[in-house]
Design a protein around this motif. Structure first.
Motif, PDB file in Angstrom:
ATOM      1  N   PHE A   1       9.828   6.091  14.763  1.00  0.00           N
ATOM      2  CA  PHE A   1       8.988   4.921  14.509  1.00  0.00           C
ATOM      3  C   PHE A   1       7.582   5.403  14.195  1.00  0.00           C
ATOM      4  CE2 PHE A   1       6.285   1.364  16.219  1.00  0.00           C
ATOM      5  CZ  PHE A   1       6.536   0.496  15.159  1.00  0.00           C
ATOM      6  N   VAL A   2       7.030   4.932  13.077  1.00  0.00           N
ATOM      7  CA  VAL A   2       5.682   5.324  12.659  1.00  0.00           C
ATOM      8  C   VAL A   2       4.819   4.062  12.650  1.00  0.00           C
ATOM      9  CG1 VAL A   2       4.297   6.428  10.862  1.00  0.00           C
ATOM     10  CG2 VAL A   2       6.650   7.183  11.246  1.00  0.00           C
ATOM     11  N   PRO A   3       4.109   3.783  13.777  1.00  0.00           N
ATOM     12  CA  PRO A   3       3.312   2.558  13.852  1.00  0.00           C
ATOM     13  C   PRO A   3       2.059   2.606  12.986  1.00  0.00           C
ATOM     14  CG  PRO A   3       3.051   3.836  15.868  1.00  0.00           C
ATOM     15  CD  PRO A   3       4.088   4.538  15.039  1.00  0.00           C
ATOM     16  N   LEU A   4       1.546   3.816  12.719  1.00  0.00           N
ATOM     17  CA  LEU A   4       0.300   3.937  11.964  1.00  0.00           C
ATOM     18  C   LEU A   4       0.582   4.037  10.463  1.00  0.00           C
ATOM     19  CD1 LEU A   4      -1.667   6.308  14.341  1.00  0.00           C
ATOM     20  CD2 LEU A   4      -1.821   3.816  14.155  1.00  0.00           C
ATOM     21  N   ASN A   5       1.202   2.994   9.971  1.00  0.00           N
ATOM     22  CA  ASN A   5       1.476   2.826   8.551  1.00  0.00           C
ATOM     23  C   ASN A   5       1.364   1.331   8.287  1.00  0.00           C
ATOM     24  OD1 ASN A   5       2.538   4.232   6.038  1.00  0.00           O
ATOM     25  ND2 ASN A   5       3.988   2.544   6.225  1.00  0.00           N
ATOM     26  N   VAL A   6       1.077   0.946   7.049  1.00  0.00           N
ATOM     27  CA  VAL A   6       0.989  -0.477   6.718  1.00  0.00           C
ATOM     28  C   VAL A   6       2.079  -0.805   5.709  1.00  0.00           C
ATOM     29  CG1 VAL A   6      -0.452  -2.312   5.766  1.00  0.00           C
ATOM     30  CG2 VAL A   6      -1.504  -0.484   7.093  1.00  0.00           C
ATOM     31  N   PRO A   7       3.118  -1.561   6.125  1.00  0.00           N
ATOM     32  CA  PRO A   7       3.435  -1.962   7.497  1.00  0.00           C
ATOM     33  C   PRO A   7       4.031  -0.786   8.285  1.00  0.00           C
ATOM     34  CG  PRO A   7       5.117  -2.778   5.995  1.00  0.00           C
ATOM     35  CD  PRO A   7       4.084  -2.100   5.148  1.00  0.00           C
ATOM     36  N   PRO A   8       4.153  -0.928   9.611  1.00  0.00           N
ATOM     37  CA  PRO A   8       4.806   0.117  10.404  1.00  0.00           C
ATOM     38  C   PRO A   8       6.198   0.413   9.845  1.00  0.00           C
ATOM     39  CG  PRO A   8       3.754  -1.463  11.837  1.00  0.00           C
ATOM     40  CD  PRO A   8       3.679  -2.042  10.444  1.00  0.00           C
TER      41      PRO A   8
ATOM     42  N   THR B   1       0.843  -1.201   0.000  1.00  0.00           N
ATOM     43  CA  THR B   1       0.000   0.000   0.000  1.00  0.00           C
ATOM     44  C   THR B   1       0.880   1.252   0.000  1.00  0.00           C
ATOM     45  OG1 THR B   1      -1.824   1.102   1.158  1.00  0.00           O
ATOM     46  CG2 THR B   1      -0.197   0.025   2.532  1.00  0.00           C
ATOM     47  N   PRO B   2       0.395   2.361  -0.548  1.00  0.00           N
ATOM     48  CA  PRO B   2       1.194   3.598  -0.510  1.00  0.00           C
ATOM     49  C   PRO B   2       1.437   4.062   0.923  1.00  0.00           C
ATOM     50  CG  PRO B   2      -0.706   3.834  -1.982  1.00  0.00           C
ATOM     51  CD  PRO B   2      -0.886   2.551  -1.235  1.00  0.00           C
ATOM     52  N   SER B   3       2.427   4.917   1.072  1.00  0.00           N
ATOM     53  CA  SER B   3       2.744   5.473   2.391  1.00  0.00           C
ATOM     54  C   SER B   3       1.537   6.204   2.961  1.00  0.00           C
ATOM     55  CB  SER B   3       3.903   6.469   2.278  1.00  0.00           C
ATOM     56  OG  SER B   3       5.021   5.853   1.697  1.00  0.00           O
ATOM     57  N   SER B   4       1.321   6.032   4.262  1.00  0.00           N
ATOM     58  CA  SER B   4       0.222   6.734   4.927  1.00  0.00           C
ATOM     59  C   SER B   4       0.548   8.217   5.039  1.00  0.00           C
ATOM     60  CB  SER B   4      -0.001   6.150   6.327  1.00  0.00           C
ATOM     61  OG  SER B   4       1.083   6.504   7.183  1.00  0.00           O
ATOM     62  N   LYS B   5      -0.490   9.019   5.250  1.00  0.00           N
ATOM     63  CA  LYS B   5      -0.229  10.455   5.416  1.00  0.00           C
ATOM     64  C   LYS B   5       0.553  10.715   6.693  1.00  0.00           C
ATOM     65  CE  LYS B   5      -4.870  11.568   7.102  1.00  0.00           C
ATOM     66  NZ  LYS B   5      -6.086  12.317   6.779  1.00  0.00           N
ATOM     67  N   ILE B   6       0.426   9.864   7.686  1.00  0.00           N
ATOM     68  CA  ILE B   6       1.192  10.032   8.929  1.00  0.00           C
ATOM     69  C   ILE B   6       2.680   9.820   8.649  1.00  0.00           C
ATOM     70  CG2 ILE B   6       1.583   9.078  11.246  1.00  0.00           C
ATOM     71  CD1 ILE B   6      -1.500   8.459  11.220  1.00  0.00           C
ATOM     72  N   LEU B   7       2.997   8.797   7.842  1.00  0.00           N
ATOM     73  CA  LEU B   7       4.390   8.559   7.464  1.00  0.00           C
ATOM     74  C   LEU B   7       4.907   9.712   6.602  1.00  0.00           C
ATOM     75  CD1 LEU B   7       6.958   6.880   7.281  1.00  0.00           C
ATOM     76  CD2 LEU B   7       5.892   5.563   5.429  1.00  0.00           C
TER      77      LEU B   7
ATOM     78  N   PHE C   1      12.513   6.157   4.627  1.00  0.00           N
ATOM     79  CA  PHE C   1      11.781   5.238   5.494  1.00  0.00           C
ATOM     80  C   PHE C   1      12.074   3.817   5.053  1.00  0.00           C
ATOM     81  CE2 PHE C   1       8.457   5.603   2.199  1.00  0.00           C
ATOM     82  CZ  PHE C   1       8.025   4.284   2.093  1.00  0.00           C
ATOM     83  N   GLN C   2      12.082   2.944   6.044  1.00  0.00           N
ATOM     84  CA  GLN C   2      12.296   1.513   5.830  1.00  0.00           C
ATOM     85  C   GLN C   2      11.341   0.774   6.763  1.00  0.00           C
ATOM     86  OE1 GLN C   2      15.196   0.292   3.501  1.00  0.00           O
ATOM     87  NE2 GLN C   2      14.257   2.238   2.969  1.00  0.00           N
ATOM     88  N   TYR C   3      11.109  -0.485   6.452  1.00  0.00           N
ATOM     89  CA  TYR C   3      10.181  -1.266   7.273  1.00  0.00           C
ATOM     90  C   TYR C   3      10.889  -2.075   8.351  1.00  0.00           C
ATOM     91  CZ  TYR C   3       6.946   0.152   3.687  1.00  0.00           C
ATOM     92  OH  TYR C   3       6.204   0.906   2.825  1.00  0.00           O
ATOM     93  N   SER C   4      12.191  -1.880   8.481  1.00  0.00           N
ATOM     94  CA  SER C   4      12.955  -2.537   9.543  1.00  0.00           C
ATOM     95  C   SER C   4      14.139  -1.633   9.884  1.00  0.00           C
ATOM     96  CB  SER C   4      13.462  -3.905   9.080  1.00  0.00           C
ATOM     97  OG  SER C   4      14.535  -3.738   8.162  1.00  0.00           O
ATOM     98  N   ARG C   5      14.932  -2.081  10.856  1.00  0.00           N
ATOM     99  CA  ARG C   5      16.125  -1.321  11.234  1.00  0.00           C
ATOM    100  C   ARG C   5      17.376  -1.938  10.598  1.00  0.00           C
ATOM    101  NH1 ARG C   5      15.173   2.032  16.086  1.00  0.00           N
ATOM    102  NH2 ARG C   5      17.372   1.833  16.538  1.00  0.00           N
ATOM    103  N   GLN C   6      17.183  -2.784   9.572  1.00  0.00           N
ATOM    104  CA  GLN C   6      18.313  -3.487   8.966  1.00  0.00           C
ATOM    105  C   GLN C   6      19.291  -2.559   8.245  1.00  0.00           C
ATOM    106  OE1 GLN C   6      15.621  -6.307   6.980  1.00  0.00           O
ATOM    107  NE2 GLN C   6      16.861  -7.935   7.875  1.00  0.00           N
TER     108      GLN C   6
END
Length: 194
Positions: free
Chosen positions: A175-182, A30-36, A154-159
């Protein structure tokens, strides 16, 4: 259904389709959330930004916030590899330079007669790329930024933290938890040469 809701559904459907066809290139369902998007764009002092590049602009989920935050005379370069998303970006953001290959950032800057960027914002899924491509992209980003310039990704992990810390000063990781995925937003700064 309102037109904005309909557009949002179409954007999400297109993004999901692109993810199914090319998950390593798209990186998310899914596209980035507006919060992200706001967390990324809000990390920039826009009154100090004359030029910015967005890598992996996708559906423009972050681009629209750049457009709102940036000064009217800020030079904006957009990069998107997917042909359909690229065409849509060129249509939606005709006032910006739009290009296909973020690995050619320095070349594009030459074409645009830009010596350095104040900021690079990235939605690229770095960890999905080979180490060779990752290194090349990071080299291009560092070469394009002025000393002290911002790289926000932005990345979906800290790798990617170790690799980013080797090349940049990391000011903050949000950390942006309100995104799919966080997601994790890395706010990095190019080290000065003096």
């Amino acid at each position: 259904m309102t037109s904005s809701v309909s557009e949002l559904i179409q954007e999400k459907a297109l993004f999901f389709y692109k993810f199914l066809r090319s998950p390593r290139q798209v990186g998310s369902v899914t596209p980035s959330s507006k919060i992200l998007a706001k967390a990324m764009v809000g990390s920039v002092s826009w009154d100090e930004v004359n030029s910015v590049a967005e890598l992996g602009a996708g559906t423009g989920a972050i681009t629209k916030y750049i457009q709102t935050a940036a000064n009217a005379d800020t030079r904006v370069l957009l990069f998107e590899k997917d042909p359909a998303l690229y065409r849509e970006l060129r249509f939606q953001y005709a006032q910006y330079g739009c290009y296909r290959d973020a690995c050619r950032l320095q070349y594009v800057m030459g074409q645009e007669k830009l010596e350095q960027l104040d900021c690079v914002i990235s939605g690229l899924p770095f960890f999905n790329f080979s180490q060779t491509v990752r290194n090349h992209l990071l080299d291009e980003i560092i070469a394009s930024l002025k000393d002290g310039g911002l790289f926000i990704a932005f990345q979906y992990s800290r790798q990617m933290k170790k690799q980013l810390a080797e090349r940049f000063d990391i000011d903050e990781i949000k950390f942006v938890p309100l995104n799919v995925p966080p997601a994790f937003v890395y706010v990095c700064r190019k080290r000065g040469t003096h």
